[in-house]
Write a protein that holds these residues in place. Structure first.
Motif, PDB file in Angstrom:
ATOM      1  N   HIS A 105       0.585  -1.156   0.073  1.00 34.32           N
ATOM      2  CA  HIS A 105       0.045   0.017  -0.165  1.00 34.32           C
ATOM      3  C   HIS A 105       0.726   1.349  -0.125  1.00 34.32           C
ATOM      4  N   HIS A 106       2.037   1.187   0.631  1.00 34.77           N
ATOM      5  CA  HIS A 106       2.668   2.382   0.660  1.00 34.77           C
ATOM      6  C   HIS A 106       4.345   2.245   0.437  1.00 34.77           C
ATOM      7  N   TYR A 107       4.994   3.303   0.007  1.00 34.11           N
ATOM      8  CA  TYR A 107       6.431   3.327  -0.197  1.00 34.11           C
ATOM      9  C   TYR A 107       6.989   3.573   1.316  1.00 34.11           C
ATOM     10  N   PRO A 108       8.117   3.083   1.645  1.00 37.85           N
ATOM     11  CA  PRO A 108       8.916   3.307   3.027  1.00 37.85           C
ATOM     12  C   PRO A 108       8.900   4.905   3.257  1.00 37.85           C
ATOM     13  N   GLY A 109       9.092   5.602   2.077  1.00 36.93           N
ATOM     14  CA  GLY A 109       9.084   7.118   2.281  1.00 36.93           C
ATOM     15  C   GLY A 109       7.770   7.564   2.921  1.00 36.93           C
ATOM     16  N   ASP A 110       6.742   6.969   2.498  1.00 36.66           N
ATOM     17  CA  ASP A 110       5.493   7.461   3.035  1.00 36.66           C
ATOM     18  C   ASP A 110       5.231   6.836   4.578  1.00 36.66           C
ATOM     19  N   VAL A 111       5.932   6.080   4.856  1.00 34.17           N
ATOM     20  CA  VAL A 111       5.832   5.769   6.383  1.00 34.17           C
ATOM     21  C   VAL A 111       6.697   6.447   7.021  1.00 34.17           C
ATOM     22  N   PHE A 112       7.978   6.684   6.541  1.00 33.37           N
ATOM     23  CA  PHE A 112       8.721   7.651   7.297  1.00 33.37           C
ATOM     24  C   PHE A 112       8.397   9.060   7.421  1.00 33.37           C
ATOM     25  N   ALA A 113       7.564   9.482   6.422  1.00 37.18           N
ATOM     26  CA  ALA A 113       6.833  10.822   6.551  1.00 37.18           C
ATOM     27  C   ALA A 113       5.951  10.871   7.536  1.00 37.18           C
ATOM     28  N   GLY A 114       5.221   9.771   7.533  1.00 35.48           N
ATOM     29  CA  GLY A 114       4.204   9.612   8.781  1.00 35.48           C
ATOM     30  C   GLY A 114       4.709   9.738  10.146  1.00 35.48           C
ATOM     31  N   MET A 115       5.778   8.837  10.293  1.00 30.57           N
ATOM     32  CA  MET A 115       6.571   9.141  11.517  1.00 30.57           C
ATOM     33  C   MET A 115       7.085  10.327  11.913  1.00 30.57           C
ATOM     34  N   THR A 116       7.444  11.057  10.911  1.00 27.32           N
ATOM     35  CA  THR A 116       8.100  12.358  11.120  1.00 27.32           C
ATOM     36  C   THR A 116       6.951  13.284  11.383  1.00 27.32           C
ATOM     37  N   VAL A 117       5.717  13.291  10.703  1.00 31.04           N
ATOM     38  CA  VAL A 117       4.746  14.220  11.185  1.00 31.04           C
ATOM     39  C   VAL A 117       4.337  13.874  12.478  1.00 31.04           C
ATOM     40  N   ALA A 118       4.227  12.691  12.601  1.00 31.72           N
ATOM     41  CA  ALA A 118       3.618  12.253  14.289  1.00 31.72           C
ATOM     42  C   ALA A 118       4.596  13.007  15.078  1.00 31.72           C
ATOM     43  N   PHE A 119       5.729  12.693  15.100  1.00 29.37           N
ATOM     44  CA  PHE A 119       6.846  13.082  15.892  1.00 29.37           C
ATOM     45  C   PHE A 119       6.691  14.398  16.185  1.00 29.37           C
ATOM     46  N   LEU A 120       6.571  15.394  15.035  1.00 28.25           N
ATOM     47  CA  LEU A 120       6.579  16.777  15.271  1.00 28.25           C
ATOM     48  C   LEU A 120       5.373  17.333  15.749  1.00 28.25           C
ATOM     49  N   ALA A 121       4.135  16.710  15.479  1.00 33.73           N
ATOM     50  CA  ALA A 121       2.852  16.954  16.147  1.00 33.73           C
ATOM     51  C   ALA A 121       2.814  16.807  17.787  1.00 33.73           C
ATOM     52  N   ALA A 122       3.906  15.645  18.234  1.00 30.49           N
ATOM     53  CA  ALA A 122       3.835  15.244  19.606  1.00 30.49           C
ATOM     54  C   ALA A 122       4.632  16.457  20.074  1.00 30.49           C
ATOM     55  N   GLN A 123       5.628  17.007  19.472  1.00 25.16           N
ATOM     56  CA  GLN A 123       6.652  17.854  20.124  1.00 25.16           C
ATOM     57  C   GLN A 123       5.846  19.043  20.257  1.00 25.16           C
ATOM     58  N   LEU A 124       5.089  19.548  19.174  1.00 20.14           N
ATOM     59  CA  LEU A 124       4.359  20.793  19.258  1.00 20.14           C
ATOM     60  C   LEU A 124       3.294  20.858  20.413  1.00 20.14           C
ATOM     61  N   VAL A 125       2.516  19.547  20.482  1.00 19.23           N
ATOM     62  CA  VAL A 125       1.732  19.447  21.719  1.00 19.23           C
ATOM     63  C   VAL A 125       2.203  19.687  22.892  1.00 19.23           C
ATOM     64  N   GLN A 126       3.481  18.842  23.055  1.00 16.60           N
ATOM     65  CA  GLN A 126       4.058  18.888  24.326  1.00 16.60           C
ATOM     66  C   GLN A 126       4.734  20.458  24.658  1.00 16.60           C
ATOM     67  N   TYR A 127       5.024  21.040  23.564  1.00 13.71           N
ATOM     68  CA  TYR A 127       5.478  22.481  23.732  1.00 13.71           C
ATOM     69  C   TYR A 127       4.204  23.456  24.354  1.00 13.71           C
ATOM     70  N   GLY A 128       3.033  23.259  23.649  1.00 20.53           N
ATOM     71  CA  GLY A 128       2.037  23.955  23.924  1.00 20.53           C
ATOM     72  C   GLY A 128       1.337  23.550  25.511  1.00 20.53           C
ATOM     73  N   MET A 129       1.540  22.319  25.712  1.00 20.53           N
ATOM     74  CA  MET A 129       1.241  21.901  27.241  1.00 20.53           C
ATOM     75  C   MET A 129       1.997  22.600  28.107  1.00 20.53           C
ATOM     76  N   LYS A 130       3.395  22.787  28.050  1.00 20.66           N
ATOM     77  CA  LYS A 130       4.421  23.309  28.762  1.00 20.66           C
ATOM     78  C   LYS A 130       3.947  24.849  28.848  1.00 20.66           C
ATOM     79  N   ARG A 131       3.823  25.497  27.706  1.00 24.72           N
ATOM     80  CA  ARG A 131       3.570  26.944  27.873  1.00 24.72           C
ATOM     81  C   ARG A 131       2.199  27.130  28.512  1.00 24.72           C
ATOM     82  N   PHE A 132       1.257  26.129  28.330  1.00 27.25           N
ATOM     83  CA  PHE A 132      -0.275  26.246  29.021  1.00 27.25           C
ATOM     84  C   PHE A 132      -0.147  26.270  30.746  1.00 27.25           C
ATOM     85  N   ARG A 133       0.936  25.305  30.927  1.00 27.18           N
ATOM     86  CA  ARG A 133       1.120  24.918  32.350  1.00 27.18           C
ATOM     87  C   ARG A 133       2.049  26.231  33.047  1.00 27.18           C
TER      88      ARG A 133
END
Length: 177
Positions: free
Chosen positions: A138-166
């Protein structure tokens, strides 16, 4: 290089019945496992904050994935190439990035910040989901790597937002005292 790695991973399909079954199960049912876990976390008052953290990360990651997919349309391997071992039928819609991978890793990365043990277990399951995507064709490995990268960046942004909120909440509490 992406296609060569795809050929190597997808080349295993059809050789070992147990491996085919594992990859099909991870592709078809793995995301449901993550969704159920997210629902359980949200229902349990003790773990609701982890569920909210994971849910926010998931929503942000899938939003990013959707936007990227709108900007960069990439055909799936079985559309572009004739020699793909396609284990499961799939609509020939856009391939980049892998939403299955994005969603699984978004929840896993978020929960690593909440509960290291649970997060690490989910990272292994998310990796299996990611590997299953080229394996079933269904996918190329690059599609998978991109999904992992997007997920990692989203997690970092949410963590940053939580720290700022706290930090802001703490400042408001100190000012009010």
């Amino acid at each position: 290089m992406d296609y060569r790695l795809f050929e190597w991973i997808n080349g295993w399909a059809g050789k070992y019945g147990w491996l085919d079954l594992l990859m099909i199960v991870m592709t078809d049912y793995g995301p449901y496992l993550f969704a159920i876990l997210l629902g359980v976390l949200l229902l349990l008052k003790k773990h609701r904050s982890g569920g909210i953290l994971a849910g926010c990360t998931l929503a942000l990651a899938l939003s990013f994935s959707f936007m990227i997919g709108q900007l960069w349309e990439r055909a799936r391997p079985f559309v572009t190439h004739d020699n793909v071992n396609l284990l499961l039928s799939k609509e020939p819609n856009a391939s980049f990035p892998s939403d299955h991978t994005t969603g699984a890793f978004a929840i896993a990365f978020a929960l690593c910040h909440y509960n290291k043990t649970l997060g690490n277990i989910l990272l292994i399951l998310a990796l299996l989901i990611g590997i299953s995507r080229p394996y079933v064709g269904h996918h190329y490995p690059g599609d998978v790597f991109a999904g992992m990268t997007v997920a990692f960046l989203a997690a970092q942004l949410v963590q940053y937002g939580m720290k700022r909120f706290r930090a802001r909440s703490a400042n408001v509490s100190e000012t009010a005292s």
